[in-house]
Design a protein around this motif. Structure first.
Motif, PDB file in Angstrom:
ATOM      1  N   PRO A 155      43.156  40.441  30.872  1.00 33.66           N
ATOM      2  CA  PRO A 155      43.250  39.962  32.252  1.00 33.66           C
ATOM      3  C   PRO A 155      44.672  39.853  32.777  1.00 33.66           C
ATOM      4  O   PRO A 155      44.872  39.798  33.976  1.00 33.66           O
ATOM      5  CB  PRO A 155      42.593  38.578  32.192  1.00 33.66           C
ATOM      6  CG  PRO A 155      42.754  38.139  30.777  1.00 33.66           C
ATOM      7  CD  PRO A 155      42.645  39.393  29.965  1.00 33.66           C
ATOM      8  N   PHE A 168      35.423  34.383  39.154  1.00 33.31           N
ATOM      9  CA  PHE A 168      34.316  34.756  38.285  1.00 33.31           C
ATOM     10  C   PHE A 168      33.428  33.536  38.113  1.00 33.31           C
ATOM     11  O   PHE A 168      33.897  32.458  37.742  1.00 33.31           O
ATOM     12  CB  PHE A 168      34.851  35.229  36.928  1.00 33.31           C
ATOM     13  CG  PHE A 168      33.771  35.446  35.903  1.00 33.31           C
ATOM     14  CD1 PHE A 168      32.746  36.338  36.134  1.00 33.31           C
ATOM     15  CD2 PHE A 168      33.777  34.743  34.720  1.00 33.31           C
ATOM     16  CE1 PHE A 168      31.751  36.541  35.199  1.00 33.31           C
ATOM     17  CE2 PHE A 168      32.786  34.931  33.768  1.00 33.31           C
ATOM     18  CZ  PHE A 168      31.774  35.836  34.018  1.00 33.31           C
ATOM     19  N   PHE A 174      40.695  43.816  36.595  1.00 32.58           N
ATOM     20  CA  PHE A 174      39.762  44.631  35.831  1.00 32.58           C
ATOM     21  C   PHE A 174      39.440  45.903  36.600  1.00 32.58           C
ATOM     22  O   PHE A 174      39.619  45.984  37.817  1.00 32.58           O
ATOM     23  CB  PHE A 174      38.474  43.865  35.506  1.00 32.58           C
ATOM     24  CG  PHE A 174      37.641  43.519  36.714  1.00 32.58           C
ATOM     25  CD1 PHE A 174      36.541  44.289  37.062  1.00 32.58           C
ATOM     26  CD2 PHE A 174      37.946  42.415  37.491  1.00 32.58           C
ATOM     27  CE1 PHE A 174      35.777  43.966  38.166  1.00 32.58           C
ATOM     28  CE2 PHE A 174      37.172  42.074  38.590  1.00 32.58           C
ATOM     29  CZ  PHE A 174      36.086  42.870  38.933  1.00 32.58           C
ATOM     30  N   GLN A 202      38.568  42.861  28.409  1.00 33.66           N
ATOM     31  CA  GLN A 202      38.257  42.313  29.723  1.00 33.66           C
ATOM     32  C   GLN A 202      38.628  43.234  30.864  1.00 33.66           C
ATOM     33  O   GLN A 202      38.034  43.161  31.933  1.00 33.66           O
ATOM     34  CB  GLN A 202      38.951  40.957  29.906  1.00 33.66           C
ATOM     35  CG  GLN A 202      38.214  39.824  29.219  1.00 33.66           C
ATOM     36  CD  GLN A 202      38.769  38.463  29.604  1.00 33.66           C
ATOM     37  OE1 GLN A 202      39.387  37.806  28.795  1.00 33.66           O
ATOM     38  NE2 GLN A 202      38.546  38.042  30.824  1.00 33.66           N
ATOM     39  N   GLY A 232      35.793  45.005  32.547  1.00 30.06           N
ATOM     40  CA  GLY A 232      34.800  44.284  33.339  1.00 30.06           C
ATOM     41  C   GLY A 232      33.804  43.506  32.511  1.00 30.06           C
ATOM     42  O   GLY A 232      32.745  43.130  33.009  1.00 30.06           O
ATOM     43  N   GLU A 284      33.380  39.883  30.326  1.00 30.79           N
ATOM     44  CA  GLU A 284      33.992  38.557  30.420  1.00 30.79           C
ATOM     45  C   GLU A 284      33.713  37.778  29.148  1.00 30.79           C
ATOM     46  O   GLU A 284      32.571  37.713  28.681  1.00 30.79           O
ATOM     47  CB  GLU A 284      33.447  37.808  31.630  1.00 30.79           C
ATOM     48  CG  GLU A 284      33.931  36.375  31.771  1.00 30.79           C
ATOM     49  CD  GLU A 284      35.437  36.251  31.973  1.00 30.79           C
ATOM     50  OE1 GLU A 284      35.970  35.145  31.795  1.00 30.79           O
ATOM     51  OE2 GLU A 284      36.077  37.260  32.306  1.00 30.79           O
ATOM     52  N   SER A 338      34.945  40.844  24.864  1.00 32.23           N
ATOM     53  CA  SER A 338      36.171  41.639  24.835  1.00 32.23           C
ATOM     54  C   SER A 338      36.388  42.255  23.452  1.00 32.23           C
ATOM     55  O   SER A 338      36.683  43.446  23.317  1.00 32.23           O
ATOM     56  CB  SER A 338      37.366  40.761  25.201  1.00 32.23           C
ATOM     57  OG  SER A 338      37.249  40.279  26.516  1.00 32.23           O
ATOM     58  N   GLN A 349      31.198  43.250  39.146  1.00 35.07           N
ATOM     59  CA  GLN A 349      31.961  42.052  38.837  1.00 35.07           C
ATOM     60  C   GLN A 349      31.924  41.814  37.327  1.00 35.07           C
ATOM     61  O   GLN A 349      31.030  42.306  36.640  1.00 35.07           O
ATOM     62  CB  GLN A 349      31.372  40.835  39.565  1.00 35.07           C
ATOM     63  CG  GLN A 349      31.638  40.817  41.063  1.00 35.07           C
ATOM     64  CD  GLN A 349      33.096  40.528  41.383  1.00 35.07           C
ATOM     65  OE1 GLN A 349      33.660  39.538  40.939  1.00 35.07           O
ATOM     66  NE2 GLN A 349      33.713  41.406  42.156  1.00 35.07           N
ATOM     67  N   PRO A 350      32.876  41.062  36.782  1.00 34.09           N
ATOM     68  CA  PRO A 350      32.880  40.788  35.337  1.00 34.09           C
ATOM     69  C   PRO A 350      31.568  40.167  34.867  1.00 34.09           C
ATOM     70  O   PRO A 350      30.967  39.352  35.571  1.00 34.09           O
ATOM     71  CB  PRO A 350      34.042  39.808  35.171  1.00 34.09           C
ATOM     72  CG  PRO A 350      34.949  40.111  36.314  1.00 34.09           C
ATOM     73  CD  PRO A 350      34.044  40.461  37.452  1.00 34.09           C
TER      74      PRO A 350
END
Length: 449
Positions: free
Chosen positions: A137, A228, A321, A345, A348, A350, A355, A401-402
């Motif tokens: 990140p 997030f 990301f 990460q 994308g 989380e 990761s 989105q993550p």
């Protein structure tokens, strides 16, 4: 055999280096810390944990992240192996003593004869060789700009927050008590791994008022990234409704006040052990963007923390990301530069475990490519494969989105009941199928498990 270069020594990069080196590849691991620092990191150790010390649930039959733990262990994962060595009592969760954890990961990687650690910042996308980018990140500004230039679009971003850590000796244990929610845990140590601070309704209402009125960190002009949902600042949750926290991190269910067993708390703040000595505790779910002075004042309103001494206050940072469904192929390679894979990460996913799992997978895919091995696709029925499928095409690129791993990413098991009543059987069916399919996939892979 060609050398595999890995940029970033976090969870994903560390796991990728371990997997590739154990398969016989020469690995150069590029980590810019400590010569180039970040907002969140405090040391130059690899796999340093900054947001939390928890890998979340370790239940591999009823929880998707617990299943991911199981898959990584079956694949000889370094991160899970070291986490087990430094685990702390945390009920049904896998929490670790973060400093010894990072020190051990660093030692095991630097001691590996196939791994060379290079302490330098990579500022642009490499044009030659085989690479995995696992910068996480907090990708450096120069490298992030190079990625944006290559992909032709701004990288997506959101804001991520960190929770404060309290010195245990400063918690008033005449108010707080030790108990995991629903007394979960196989040992007494696990069942008492959390400190609980109760609030009555009046105290809760005053706390919410102070939280909403507190001075907060302002973003720079033009900052448009959102948050997030899995790591919302506590004050953002409070802005969504005064009762939001009581049904989130401050929910009072499954807990009994040891000092007043007959008085049901209106809300409860939990603190989870952060180190093996039990001298540090982090406030669960209390990531924040409040300014430091406001944090101290507001958090000392919590009964039991009125004299709290903070080892670290919370904070917020930008998290970058990729729009992975658009930019990455089904081998985690950048479509425009297939000599480069991404992991962690920045793809994308989380969470620490997610990761690390993408680092494990990216390395195994790279090994297969570099050794000419025909490796079948990772089954989407596994936790690792479900995440991989989601980020490389299963998700809608327009709204990407993550994402944490969850059973909603898995293909359904036919013939099972839906709804809450059949949930335990359904989750068990998911995990049974995943374990069998993951072991079959590992058997087709030359990387030692």
């Amino acid at each position: 055999m060609d050398t595999l270069n890995i940029i970033g020594g976090g969870m994903a990069g560390s796991e990728a280096a371990w997997q590739a080196a154990n398969a016989g590849l020469n690995v150069v691991l590029h980590e810019m810390r400590p010569s180039v620092g970040t907002f969140a990191h405090r040391t130059g150790h690899l796999a340093e944990m900054v947001c939390s010390n928890s890998f979340r649930s370790d239940d591999d039959e009823q929880n998707a992240v617990g299943l991911l733990h199981w898959e990584m262990r079956a694949a000889g994962g370094l991160i899970m192996d070291v986490a087990n060595d430094h685990r702390l009592p945390a009920g049904g969760a896998l929490a670790v003593d973060r400093d010894p954890f990072a020190e051990t990961v660093t030692r095991r990687l630097t001691d590996h004869p196939k791994i060379t650690l290079q302490g330098s910042e990579i500022t642009s996308l490499p044009t030659e060789g085989h690479w995995i980018i696992a910068t996480g990140p907090l990708t450096s500004g120069a490298l992030a700009e190079s990625i944006r230039t290559e992909t032709g679009a701004d990288a997506l971003a959101f804001f991520d927050a960190i929770a404060p850590i309290v010195h245990a000796e400063s918690v008033d244990m005449s108010v707080a008590w030790r108990q995991s929610r629903y007394d979960k845990g196989d040992t007494e140590d696990e069942r008492t791994a959390y400190l609980n601070c109760p609030m009555d309704k009046a105290t809760y209402e005053a706390f919410i008022d102070a939280l909403l009125a507190s001075e907060k960190t302002e973003f720079h002009a033009g900052e448009t990234a959102g948050y997030f949902d899995g790591c919302l600042p506590i004050e953002v949750m409070a802005e969504r409704g005064r009762e939001t926290l009581r049904f989130g991190p401050m929910k009072p269910i499954g807990l009994t006040n040891a000092h007043r067993p007959d008085a049901k708390p209106y809300a409860v703040v939990q603190l989870r052990r952060d180190n093996k000595l039990g001298t540090l505790y982090n406030i669960v779910g209390f990531q924040t963007k409040m300014k430091y002075g406001a944090q101290t004042a507001v958090f000392k309103m919590i009964p039991g923390l009125q004299d709290a001494s903070f080892a670290r206050l919370g904070g917020i940072h930008r998290n970058t990301f990729l729009n992975a469904p658009t930019l990455l192929d089904d081998q985690l390679r950048l479509k425009s530069r297939p000599n480069i894979r991404f992991a962690g990460q920045i793809t994308g996913v989380e969470g620490y475990v997610e990761s690390a799992a993408m680092g494990l997978l990216a390395a195994r895919l790279a090994v297969a490519e570099l050794t000419g091995q025909a490796l079948p696709p990772v089954p989407a029925t596994t936790a690792t494969g479900a995440l991989m499928t989601h980020i490389t095409g299963g998700a809608d690129a327009k709204t990407f989105q993550p994402m944490n791993v969850n059973f909603g990413l898995f293909p359904p098991v036919e013939g099972l009941k839906s709804g809450r009543r059949g949930r335990r059987d359904r989750y068990k069916a998911y995990t049974d199928r995943a374990k069998a399919d993951w072991l079959d996939w590992l058997a087709s892979d030359r990387v030692p498990a």
